[in-house]
Write an enzyme that holds these catalytic residues in place. Structure first.
Site, PDB file in Angstrom:
ATOM      1  N   CYS A 169       7.226  21.802  11.424  1.00  0.00           N
ATOM      2  CA  CYS A 169       8.031  21.842  12.664  1.00  0.00           C
ATOM      3  C   CYS A 169       7.462  22.957  13.525  1.00  0.00           C
ATOM      4  O   CYS A 169       8.061  24.018  13.675  1.00  0.00           O
ATOM      5  CB  CYS A 169       9.497  22.081  12.341  1.00  0.00           C
ATOM      6  SG  CYS A 169      10.183  21.047  11.027  1.00  0.00           S
ATOM      7  N   ALA A 170       6.291  22.742  14.109  1.00  0.00           N
ATOM      8  CA  ALA A 170       5.423  23.844  14.501  1.00  0.00           C
ATOM      9  C   ALA A 170       5.634  24.398  15.906  1.00  0.00           C
ATOM     10  O   ALA A 170       5.260  25.545  16.165  1.00  0.00           O
ATOM     11  CB  ALA A 170       3.956  23.420  14.349  1.00  0.00           C
ATOM     12  N   CYS A 215      16.195  30.545  12.301  1.00  0.00           N
ATOM     13  CA  CYS A 215      16.600  31.683  13.129  1.00  0.00           C
ATOM     14  C   CYS A 215      18.124  31.681  13.259  1.00  0.00           C
ATOM     15  O   CYS A 215      18.667  31.844  14.347  1.00  0.00           O
ATOM     16  CB  CYS A 215      15.913  31.662  14.492  1.00  0.00           C
ATOM     17  SG  CYS A 215      16.174  30.157  15.440  1.00  0.00           S
TER      18      CYS A 215
END
Length: 469
Positions: A117-118, A238
């Site tokens: 998931c770059a 995050c």
């Protein structure tokens, strides 16, 4: 400048989120956490060691990544040519902890990595630097607009050791047991971004947390089989809640047998280590809170796939590479003078997609050809240029690469001229040679201009140009 009152963010935070954080931190730390959210967001960047050895701005080193620095003030990066040519990447400080994680992995000499998931590419550029000339990265992003940003950032980084694909994680099923390590930096509810992204607060809800966890589990179900036996899976978000973090790590350990990997951390870093226990195994997880570290919220766990008794079978190319759009490319000796000399320090194999010619390290061609038949490849290696009717037109991506380009004259630009070039405005060159000219800034390639004598054509990509409001 700091915010004037503590209530500015606190009053916008949902009560359910505050209750969640109180359970995690306790009342005293919750108050410290809320105070930290009112502080100025730290600014940090990570250098591209192949292009830049010292930070161009005043600052101090990041403790967990020697290539990264905190900045004293936030400069206008848009007006710095070094930013546009990939000398550094502006990356949030906590995310650079990946550097520490990667250096704990027991990897083969030439690792094959996947960033599933770059986008936008911060962690991909870090992995690219970590792999260097020996390794290869598959950087994947399923959303088209975000894939374009990922591709741009890897091109500017310039190492030429990546394949960019645009696929759903389910499309990787035929590549199980193929990668030495896989990073899943999962889409999440974004609680760790509340300080820098007010929209993340507006979009937060318990329902969205539940939706994110379901999406993450679907991704992990696909990702769990992709590392080789004995390979690694790094999971990060995050966000702060246990549902999207520790519970997903528990799922990987319980259902796929993953084992713990310990990353040594110093007390002075103030990283919080949480743990989950599965059977007799205690798995460490690493949490970054803004009231403890100089950075944003981050969660990371590093896991190892159990080794099997069966030897791993590496990816092999078939004798006949059959792809509807991509083909191997060769230049006949009679045309060699019309194709530029390539100065890679290793053997390369050339491929052609439509009229675009790409170079890839020859040792990785078997892997690439396997990947290209399984995935929607958007970019790979280094795009050299267009080959049309035995004429060669150099690509901007070739200029962004770190390897020498000898067939063309070059000219140094001042900062003002470089900004003018990056705005895609005409540049007057102090050079007599006509044709393709490589323009440079502080010794680094900035792009191409075609010198016509009395004027020049600016070939900076129009979609990347500086737009001033």
């Amino acid at each position: 400048m700091e915010h004037s009152t503590e209530s500015q963010i606190k009053n916008r935070l949902p009560e359910t989120f505050l209750d969640q954080m109180k359970q995690q931190l306790g009342q005293l730390e919750l108050e410290q956490f809320l105070q930290a959210l009112e502080q100025k967001t730290p600014v940090s960047l990570r250098l591209n060691p192949k292009k830049c050895q010292t930070s161009p701005f005043e600052g101090s080193p990041l403790p967990w990544c020697p290539q990264a620095y905190y900045l004293e003030e936030r400069p206008i990066f848009t007006l710095d040519p070094l930013f546009h040519l990939g000398a550094y990447y502006v990356q949030e400080a906590s995310s650079n902890f990946l550097w520490q994680a990667l250096h704990q992995l027991d990897l083969p000499h030439s690792p094959l990595a996947l960033d599933l998931c770059a986008a936008p590419g911060g962690k991909s550029t870090l992995i690219s630097s970590f792999l260097g000339e020996e390794g290869l990265l598959v950087a994947n992003e399923v959303i088209k607009s975000r894939n374009q940003v990922l591709r741009e950032n890897l091109i500017k980084w310039g190492l030429g050791n990546a394949i960019v694909s645009q696929n759903d994680p389910s499309h990787f099923s035929n590549l199980e047991n193929s990668f030495d390590f896989v990073l899943v930096d999962a889409p999440c509810s974004g609680e760790g971004l509340f300080r820098k992204d007010p929209q993340a607060i507006a979009e937060w809800s318990q329902e969205n947390v539940h939706v994110c966890k379901g999406r993450q589990l679907r991704i992990l179900q696909q990702a769990a089989g992709l590392p080789k036996p004995g390979g690694y899976l790094i999971y990060s978000t995050c966000t702060y809640n246990w549902q999207e973090n520790e519970e997903n790590v528990r799922y990987l350990v319980e259902n796929f047998g993953y084992e713990k990997v310990i990353v040594p951390i110093k007390n002075s870093w103030h990283i919080t280590q949480s743990e989950i226990t599965v059977s007799s195994q205690t798995i460490p997880c690493y949490r970054f809170y803004p009231h403890k570290v100089k950075g944003e919220g981050l969660f990371m766990a590093i896991l190892r796939k159990p080794a099997s008794g069966e030897p791993h079978k590496p990816l092999r190319e078939g004798r006949d590479f059959n792809h509807p759009h991509l083909k191997r490319f060769s230049i006949k000796n009679s045309k060699r003078s019309k194709f530029p000399e390539l100065n890679f320090p290793f053997e390369v194999k050339l491929y052609q997609y439509d009229k675009h010619v790409f170079a890839l390290p020859e040792k990785w061609s078997p892997v690439f050809e396997k990947v290209a038949t399984q995935l929607n490849v958007q970019y790979f290696g280094v795009e050299l240029g267009d080959w049309t009717k035995e004429q060669f037109f150099p690509a901007h991506a070739w200029a962004m690469g770190i390897y020498p380009i000898s067939d063309y004259p070059s000219v140094a630009l001042s900062r003002e001229e470089a900004i003018q070039y990056l705005k895609k405005e005409p540049i007057t060159l102090s050079i007599k040679e006509r044709g393709w000219v490589l323009v440079k800034y502080k010794g680094l390639n900035l792009g191409w201009i075609k010198n016509l004598g009395n004027r020049s054509n600016n070939y900076y990509p129009k979609e990347w140009r500086i737009r001033m409001k």
